[in-house]
Design a protein around this motif. Structure first.
Motif, short mmCIF file in Angstrom:
data_model
loop_
_atom_site.label_atom_id
_atom_site.label_comp_id
_atom_site.label_asym_id
_atom_site.label_seq_id
_atom_site.Cartn_x
_atom_site.Cartn_y
_atom_site.Cartn_z
N LEU A 357 0.88 -1.02 -0.12
CA LEU A 357 0.05 -0.21 -0.09
C LEU A 357 0.81 1.07 -0.01
CD1 LEU A 357 -2.80 1.43 0.24
CD2 LEU A 357 -2.67 0.98 2.66
N ASN A 358 1.83 1.37 0.74
CA ASN A 358 2.83 2.33 0.79
C ASN A 358 3.49 2.60 -0.67
OD1 ASN A 358 2.52 3.09 3.45
ND2 ASN A 358 4.12 1.74 4.22
N ILE A 359 3.77 1.55 -1.43
CA ILE A 359 4.33 1.63 -2.76
C ILE A 359 3.16 2.41 -3.64
CG2 ILE A 359 5.14 0.62 -4.69
CD1 ILE A 359 6.42 -1.32 -3.01
N ILE A 360 1.94 2.03 -3.21
CA ILE A 360 1.03 2.53 -4.15
C ILE A 360 0.78 4.01 -3.82
CG2 ILE A 360 -1.81 2.64 -4.99
CD1 ILE A 360 -1.25 -0.61 -4.47
N LEU A 361 0.65 4.29 -2.62
CA LEU A 361 0.37 5.56 -1.99
C LEU A 361 1.31 6.64 -2.70
CD1 LEU A 361 -0.84 5.14 1.76
CD2 LEU A 361 -2.18 5.73 -0.28
N GLN A 362 2.70 6.21 -2.52
CA GLN A 362 3.68 6.97 -3.01
C GLN A 362 3.60 7.19 -4.26
OE1 GLN A 362 5.38 8.97 -1.04
NE2 GLN A 362 4.60 7.78 1.00
N SER A 363 3.08 6.34 -5.22
CA SER A 363 2.86 6.62 -6.59
C SER A 363 1.71 7.46 -7.37
CB SER A 363 2.95 5.18 -7.27
OG SER A 363 1.62 4.75 -7.05
N LEU A 368 -2.48 12.86 -0.87
CA LEU A 368 -3.37 11.74 -0.25
C LEU A 368 -3.09 11.60 1.09
CD1 LEU A 368 -4.43 8.36 -1.61
CD2 LEU A 368 -3.56 8.44 0.47
N VAL A 369 -4.28 11.49 1.81
CA VAL A 369 -4.12 11.36 3.39
C VAL A 369 -5.10 10.58 4.05
CG1 VAL A 369 -4.34 12.96 5.55
CG2 VAL A 369 -3.54 14.06 3.51
N THR A 378 -2.39 8.91 9.62
CA THR A 378 -1.73 7.63 9.79
C THR A 378 -0.98 7.38 8.50
OG1 THR A 378 -3.27 6.33 8.86
CG2 THR A 378 -3.26 6.53 11.10
N GLN A 379 -1.17 7.86 7.23
CA GLN A 379 -0.47 7.79 6.05
C GLN A 379 -0.65 9.01 5.23
OE1 GLN A 379 -1.97 3.99 4.87
NE2 GLN A 379 0.22 3.21 4.89
N VAL A 380 0.38 9.51 4.58
CA VAL A 380 0.46 10.53 3.50
C VAL A 380 1.49 10.14 2.45
CG1 VAL A 380 0.03 12.24 5.21
CG2 VAL A 380 2.10 11.79 4.89
N ASN A 381 1.13 10.60 1.35
CA ASN A 381 2.30 10.42 0.19
C ASN A 381 2.95 11.63 0.19
OD1 ASN A 381 0.34 12.21 -0.78
ND2 ASN A 381 -0.11 10.94 -2.83
N GLN A 382 3.97 11.41 -0.94
CA GLN A 382 4.99 12.45 -1.11
C GLN A 382 4.29 14.01 -1.76
OE1 GLN A 382 8.07 12.22 -0.22
NE2 GLN A 382 8.52 14.46 -0.74
N ALA A 383 3.14 13.73 -2.21
CA ALA A 383 2.61 14.91 -2.91
C ALA A 383 1.68 15.79 -1.79
CB ALA A 383 1.33 14.63 -3.76
N ALA A 384 1.41 14.91 -0.71
CA ALA A 384 0.89 15.54 0.37
C ALA A 384 1.93 16.46 1.32
CB ALA A 384 0.06 14.88 1.34
N VAL A 460 -10.13 8.19 4.12
CA VAL A 460 -9.10 8.23 2.99
C VAL A 460 -9.46 9.50 2.40
CG1 VAL A 460 -8.10 7.23 0.89
CG2 VAL A 460 -8.98 5.97 2.99
N GLY A 461 -8.66 10.49 2.16
CA GLY A 461 -8.66 11.78 1.43
C GLY A 461 -7.84 12.15 0.30
N ILE A 462 -8.31 12.55 -0.75
CA ILE A 462 -7.65 13.23 -1.92
C ILE A 462 -7.71 14.39 -2.19
CG2 ILE A 462 -7.03 12.71 -4.36
CD1 ILE A 462 -7.63 9.91 -4.29
#
Length: 740
Positions: A357-363, A368-369, A378-384, A460-462
């Motif tokens: 999931l972390n790989i998908i989130l970062q892509s 994404l939060v 609990t999780q964010v991607n690089q774009a956030a 889950v928010g975008i």
């Protein structure tokens, strides 16, 4: 050395003991304070409420005294009417005294009867205070009344009339304190408490049957707190009244310096805390016994397999998910072992899925939060991270809503949870706040996930940054507002112009028209909008003239147009003038036509021309006669000579014609004055109306024998009037000549 089980048992027992003692003492203290504070607030409320009632009772007494009319007695009534009148107030004022303007006693009523003896009142402070404050009710503290044989409250009013120029006298009344305190005898204060009054001198007045009527509170054996509080400020104190310990709340009566007291015996005040103490002790002992028994039983159940569980959890924390836990004992313990083993398998699967999931989130390109059930990230991607400007360590664990602008409605009263419960939220426009304080407009899309595992769901928010789009929309909105403002200004200008205006484009279509133009042309703008001029205007002549004006290049040259009314009754003369409408780059975009109704102006010009022509004709006739007779007199030899009588007749004719010329010139001057707004001068004199009217009519009878003239005067017309005879004759001649 103590065993592990003994340690657990000792720790649990000590913990339970300390917890029960702390909770018991804390609960008892809090409950006692709460009960005491509640009773205290109740007593303070009763004292304040009684003080307010006492203040209102004083106001009623003051108004009652103000309603006693002593002016009539002072001016025209005698003693007996005053006695009967004042006796009506004996229920309110058992003792009532009337003093004259010098302060001498004129009349004193005690319970409705006249007192035979008189007293000196001028030395009393209340009388002096009343005379210093006329027409204002004043009160005194507790006094002992020789007339009523009991403590009383004195009320006085000095009545002054005619703006202070006439002193009517002073009314002094006495009200028994017993009557006032009896108003509060039924006020309930606990089971055995009561309400009392304390004077500024420290005398305490209690209701009948609730204690002595008067007690001295400021005696040497009274407490310092009591001496300090009574009559000066509100408070709550525990004192001894007589042989009884009481608690009391005081509230000040500001207009007298007195205090009202809500009194409650100390034993009754402390009865509820004593009951709470016993209940708290029983509960604490029971909880302690139950807790120690449960601790003893649970410690024996846990210690056997506790070490195995500790070793197993340490292995799981190191990532050894393949290890299995084996426990011996009851079915619940075995079930616990199965649960631990299942947990390790689930953790192994979840860890693998988390990595994926972390790989998908970062892509994902958009920010994404992911939040847990407590709405913490609990999780964010690089774009956030790039959008908010925070490092990942500062974002994780932070409340998701702390990133939104404070005005965001989703933050209020669980609005976000309610919206998500109805379904996914898509493209909600909102503002987020970056680390540097910038408010960034975004589109938020979010939904609930994992509802079978977490109550309330994981969010889950975008987010999509719409800063550029927002700026473009603001520019469009600003341009639209400017265009609307310009349109409003043009409309306001068109409406405020009194002349008719309408605008055509290059295709001769009407695009603007004000109300004045609608009125002149007899059309409505809403009906002819975007229609060509030739279709919008029905009058053929006007349409032709306007088309010629629009197509002509001679802008600014006014043209008169005659517009026939649709009803056929009369016509209007409209002056049309055109000019070009140009854009900012000086390009012609249309034509503006101004229409002005000049019918009245043209009519006045025509009347003026006709008047000048008539005046010239009228001037020429007498001038011809004057010149002819003057020529006879200048050259008598050429005409064979004239007798003196003829010459005198010639001079008379010249004089008469000169008077005619003078009248015409005066009329022209009057017209000039009227046009310039100046008044016409009048030379008034007393004339005989009948004689003047008959004189004018005879003149027309002589010069117009073919017409019949009759004079018929009404009876109510006066015989004489103060008027300008010349102007009256002029008016009559104009009327009759117009009729002829």
């Amino acid at each position: 050395m103590l065993t592990f089980r003994a340690k657990i048992l000792g720790i649990q027992g000590l913990t339970i003991l300390v917890t029960v003692l702390l909770l018991g003492v804390l609960s008892y203290t809090m409950m006692v304070r709460y009960v005491s504070a509640t009773q205290k607030r109740s007593l303070e409320y009763i004292a304040r409420d009684t003080a307010g009632e006492f203040e209102r009772h004083l106001q009623i007494l003051g108004r009652e005294l103000e309603h006693i009319e002593i002016e009539d007695y002072h001016r025209k009534l005698g003693d007996l009417p005053l006695v009967k009148y004042l006796a009506e107030f004996q229920e309110t004022f058992p003792m009532l005294v009337y003093l004259d303007d010098q302060g001498r006693e004129k009349l004193r009523l005690v319970k409705g009867k006249i007192a035979l003896t008189t007293r000196v009142w001028t030395d009393l402070p209340i009388v002096r205070q009343a005379r210093q404050s006329p027409n204002r009710v004043v009160f005194t503290t507790v006094q002992y009344s020789g007339d009523l044989k009991q403590p009383v409250l004195r009320v006085a009013l000095n009545r002054v009339l005619y703006f202070g120029d006439e002193n009517v006298g002073t009314l002094v009344a006495e009200v028994p304190i017993r009557a006032i305190i009896s108003l509060y005898a039924e006020t309930k204060v606990g089971e055995t408490g009561y309400v009392a009054l304390a004077s500024a001198q420290g005398e305490i007045h209690t209701p009948s049957g609730r204690g002595p009527v008067t007690r001295q509170a400021t005696s040497p054996d009274a407490s310092p707190e009591m001496n300090r509080l009574i009559g000066h400020q509100e408070g709550f104190v525990s004192v001894t009244l007589g042989d009884q310990s009481v608690v009391l709340a005081l509230a000040p009566v500001s207009s007298l310096g007195w205090s009202t007291m809500a009194v409650l015996p100390y034993d009754e005040f402390m009865a509820a805390p004593h009951r709470l103490r016993l209940i708290a002790a029983v509960i604490c002992i029971g909880v302690l016994i139950v807790g120690l028994s449960a601790s003893l039983w649970f410690s024996g159940q846990l210690t056997a397999n506790l070490e195995r569980v500790v070793l197993y959890t340490e292995a799981i924390s190191r990532g050894e998910f393949g290890r299995r836990l084996e426990l011996r004992g009851e079915e619940e313990i075995v079930q616990l072992a199965r649960s631990f083993n299942f947990m390790s398998e689930s953790l192994e699967t979840a860890t693998s899925e988390q990595r994926s999931l972390n790989i998908i989130l970062q892509s994902i390109i958009d920010p994404l939060v992911v939040c847990d059930t407590d709405k913490r990230i609990t999780q964010v991607n690089q774009a956030a991270l790039l959008l908010f400007g925070y490092p990942e360590s500062e974002l994780l664990g932070r409340s998701m809503f702390s990133l939104f602008h404070p005005d965001e409605p989703l933050l209020k009263d669980g609005a976000c949870q309610q919206m998500l419960a109805a379904g996914p939220m898509r493209n909600h426009e909102t503002l987020v706040v970056a680390r540097d304080g910038r408010a960034i407009p975004v589109l938020l899309s979010c939904s609930l996930g994992c509802q079978e595992q977490a109550e309330g769901g994981v969010i889950v928010g975008i987010l999509k940054d719409i800063t550029v789009r927002k700026q473009a929309a603001e520019e469009r909105l600003r341009a639209l507002k400017e265009a609307e403002a310009a349109h409003d200004r043009v409309s306001a200008i068109l409406k405020s112009v009194s002349e008719g205006l309408f605008v055509t484009d290059l295709q001769r279509r009407i695009v603007l028209m004000n109300q004045a133009a609608e009125s002149l042309l007899g059309i409505r703008f809403s009906e002819v909008f975007q229609q060509p001029v030739e279709d919008a205007i029905g009058d053929p002549a006007l349409r032709g003239h306007l088309l010629a004006t629009v197509e002509s290049r001679a802008f600014g040259v006014p043209i008169d147009l005659e517009l026939v009314n649709r009803t056929g009754a009369g016509s209007k003369i409209i002056q049309a003038c055109t000019s070009e409408v140009k854009s900012r780059d000086e390009q012609k975009t249309g034509v503006i036509i101004s229409l002005r109704d000049v019918t009245q102006e043209r009519h006045l010009e025509r009347m003026k021309n006709e008047f000048i022509s008539t005046a010239a004709h009228e001037l020429r006739t007498p001038l011809t006669s004057v010149l002819g007779y003057a020529e006879f007199l200048l050259n008598p030899d050429e005409f064979g000579g004239f007798a003196p009588e003829q010459q005198k007749e010639f001079v008379k004719e010249i004089y008469d014609k000169a008077e005619v010329l003078s009248d015409i010139v005066s009329e022209l001057l009057d017209i000039s004055r009227i046009e310039s707004g100046q008044p016409i001068p009048l030379e008034k004199s007393l004339i005989d109306l009948d004689q003047t009217l008959n004189k004018v009519v005879r003149h027309f009878q002589i010069h117009h024998p073919s017409h019949r003239f009759e004079v018929n005067l009404q009876k109510d017309i006066p015989g004489h009037a103060l008027v300008d005879e010349h102007k009256v004759v002029q008016v009559l001649e104009n009327l009759i000549s117009n009729a002829v």
